[in-house]
Design an enzyme around this catalytic site. Structure first.
Site: not given
Lengths: 409, 202
Positions: A279, A208, A235-236, A212
């Site tokens: 894994e 922040h 959207k998320d 972005s």
């Protein structure tokens, strides 16, 4: 009533202004694609892991004599224990899948570049914490793979100069992996997710501060920023819906997909399984470890292969923004790198014999070469791309950055 | 495009992977497990009372458990020490066996029907060479008709062991269909909501 309470809180704590500033009205580039949604997904999976983990810990017994049976107790007798456990075991894989995608997006779009170095490095720290957490969590079911995986990975610390043996003993709490190892791994496996949670907050504060990145690579004018809510919340959430469908398909229909058959055999220190495989999310790094003939060399190579991402802001010397978008050579390198990771993963999953050994060695070379050649290639590519021509806004930004850098020299 | 492919893959997985044994088969398999396998093997995560889930009556279960309590796990009828001296190994627990081997129930079926008489007249196993388990279903000595009966028995017990390794499977799959349905509907709605909200931007 509610508004009164909020007003009361606001006089004493910046609740409304914080929510407005950092969430609802937080200005976000409107051109962010779905690739930018993976950070949110990662946060969501972290919460799933913490919540399911807390419930598992209520029924699990961190004791080498009881651990394996307590998992079956969870699976068979605890109400919806199977669901909690499968959410958690599948969640671990989901977490890595999401984080690797998140990293790939960062690499593709060059989001690690100035001024986002610190953001990237906190991400690197998060990756290390996650790997440690996953590794320790994998011991807890106390199956054959749990046991021998921990045995192999802890023994790598033997490569430490002078104090190798002592460090391995200290990590395990004994000469081999045993009850003391299980109890300490359990304790730390419970602790680390909260460290991750804290580190995520640091990561978000850094985000922040620098805001972005976006696929165009240029700093968008104010008109191109839109409030996070409702545009990116919805959207998320849609992205989350897609994620949940895939996640739930595995949890309910293929829950053993990520669980090795051998891990359904209780740990047996007297019997080494035919193949010890980590894994899937560790396989590429494991392949690098094995591709270097000497133990110390392999361990160092593996450590560097994970840590080298942190150097990206310096290895990539191009001043062209937008990452791979305007940079054909970098884009090609990105795809080669991704394909190569899959090759390494395949090699890591199989015994290193014959051609596969050679493939592993070549892939390891390619892995490091991508990073080590980048400083030279990126500068050469910058000249080439600038000469060829770029969208005006991108070119302007690049020229400005170049001029600044040269002014400083 | 790639998302579609992924979906296709998962739908295939669901459709192919979930062929289910019927209850009658599981009941027959349970009898074999209790009467034959349980002679040497434990099935320690299964209790006699779990057999009710397979539709057995109280009378059936009482006959199976003899004088053992209802909530007793299926421990082996031999003690581990004498098993060790007899076979050179304590036979592994069977209740999780279908998950503990690559190939699951199919592996178990192949293994227990994999016995044959080799050229030296010895009993051998083509799936697990050198196995210390005797040819308990006597496959290697059976004629064609006998082999068929054994084959059916082996299929039943393998199906039962798959159930035993994952008794929750049926509940899981039933619930899973609702969960997936819920998320599909929710996601479709979110998709349209997203479209609607983003329209405001023009």
């Amino acid at each position: 009533m509610m508004s009164k309470i909020i007003a009361w809180v606001d006089q004493r704590f910046p609740l409304t202004s914080f929510v407005k500033h950092e969430l609802t009205e937080y200005p976000t580039p409107r051109n962010l694609s779905y690739w930018w949604g993976f950070g949110f997904l990662a946060g969501f999976v972290l919460v799933i892991q913490i919540v399911t983990g807390i419930f598992l810990a209520m029924h699990y017994k961190p004791d080498s004599k009881l651990a394996f049976d307590s998992i079956q107790h969870i699976m068979r007798e605890v109400n919806y224990g199977w669901l909690i456990r499968y959410l958690h075991s599948t969640g671990a894989s989901a977490f890595f899948a999401v984080i690797y995608t998140h990293m790939a997006r960062t690499l593709y779009y060059g989001s690690y570049r100035r001024p986002r170095e610190l953001l990237w490095w906190t991400g690197q720290g998060l990756l290390l914490l996650m790997m440690a957490t996953a590794f320790m969590g994998y011991l807890l079911p106390w199956g054959q793979m749990s046991y021998w995986g921990a045995q192999v990975i802890t023994s790598l610390f033997k490569a430490t100069p002078v104090y190798g043996e002592q460090i391995v003993t200290w990590l395990r709490g004994g000469f081999t992996v045993d009850d003391p190892t299980l109890t300490r791994f359990f304790s730390l496996h419970y602790l680390f997710p909260f460290l991750i949670f804290g580190a995520v907050i640091v990561h978000l504060v850094a985000l922040h501060t620098v805001r972005s990145s976006n696929p165009s690579g240029i700093n968008l004018a104010d008109k191109d920023n839109i409030p996070f809510h409702p545009y990116f919340t919805v959207k998320d959430l849609f992205g989350l819906g897609i994620f949940m469908i895939i996640y739930m398909l595995i949890v309910f229909f293929k829950p053993d997909f990520f669980i090795e058959a051998a891990n359904n055999i209780p740990a047996n220190p007297m019997q080494t399984p035919a193949h010890i495989v980590p894994e899937w999310y560790f396989l590429p790094f494991y392949a690098i470890l094995r591709s270097v003939p000497d133990l110390a060399g392999g361990v160092v190579a593996m450590a560097i292969s994970v840590l080298i991402f942190a150097a990206m802001p310096y290895l990539d010397r191009s001043r062209i923004t937008g990452g791979a978008r305007y940079r054909p050579v970098y884009r090609a390198m990105f795809y080669i790198f991704v394909i190569n990771i899959f090759v390494l993963g395949y090699v890591g999953a199989h015994p290193p014999t014959g051609t596969l050994k050679t493939v592993g060695e070549i892939s390891t070379m390619i892995y490091f070469m991508t990073f080590l050649l980048l400083p030279f290639i990126s500068r050469w590519e910058e000249k080439f791309v600038l000469a060829k021509g770029l969208p005006p806004a991108v070119e302007e930004m690049a020229r400005k950055e170049i001029a600044e850098a040269e002014g400083n020299v | 495009m790639s998302k579609n492919k992924l979906f296709g893959l998962f739908v295939c997985l669901i459709l192919t992977g979930q062929a289910h044994a019927d209850q009658a088969q599981l009941q027959r398999g349970a009898h074999v497990a209790v009467e034959v396998c349980n002679g040497c093997h434990t099935l320690k995560y299964i209790k006699y009372s779990d057999f009710f889930k397979l539709g057995f009556t109280k009378k059936d279960v009482d006959a199976m458990r003899g004088d053992k309590p209802l909530d007793s796990p299926l421990l082996s009828q031999m003690d581990p020490q004498s098993e060790l001296s007899m076979f050179g190994i304590v036979p592994p627990d069977l209740s999780l066996m279908a998950k503990a081997r690559e190939g699951g129930a199919h592996y178990i079926y192949e293994m227990i029907t994999g016995f044959y008489t080799d050229s030296k007249g010895q009993t051998a196993n083509r799936v697990f060479p050198g196995i210390k388990m005797p040819d308990i279903l006597m496959v290697s000595q059976a004629d064609a008709a006998g082999k068929q009966a054994i084959d059916a028995k082996a299929k039943d017990v393998s199906a039962f062991l798959e159930w035993a390794s994952d008794p929750q499977a049926e509940e899981r799959i039933t619930l899973g269909k609702y969960v997936i349905g819920y998320f599909v509907v929710l996601t479709v709605l979110l998709y349209f909501l997203k479209k609607k909200i983003w329209k405001r931007l023009g």
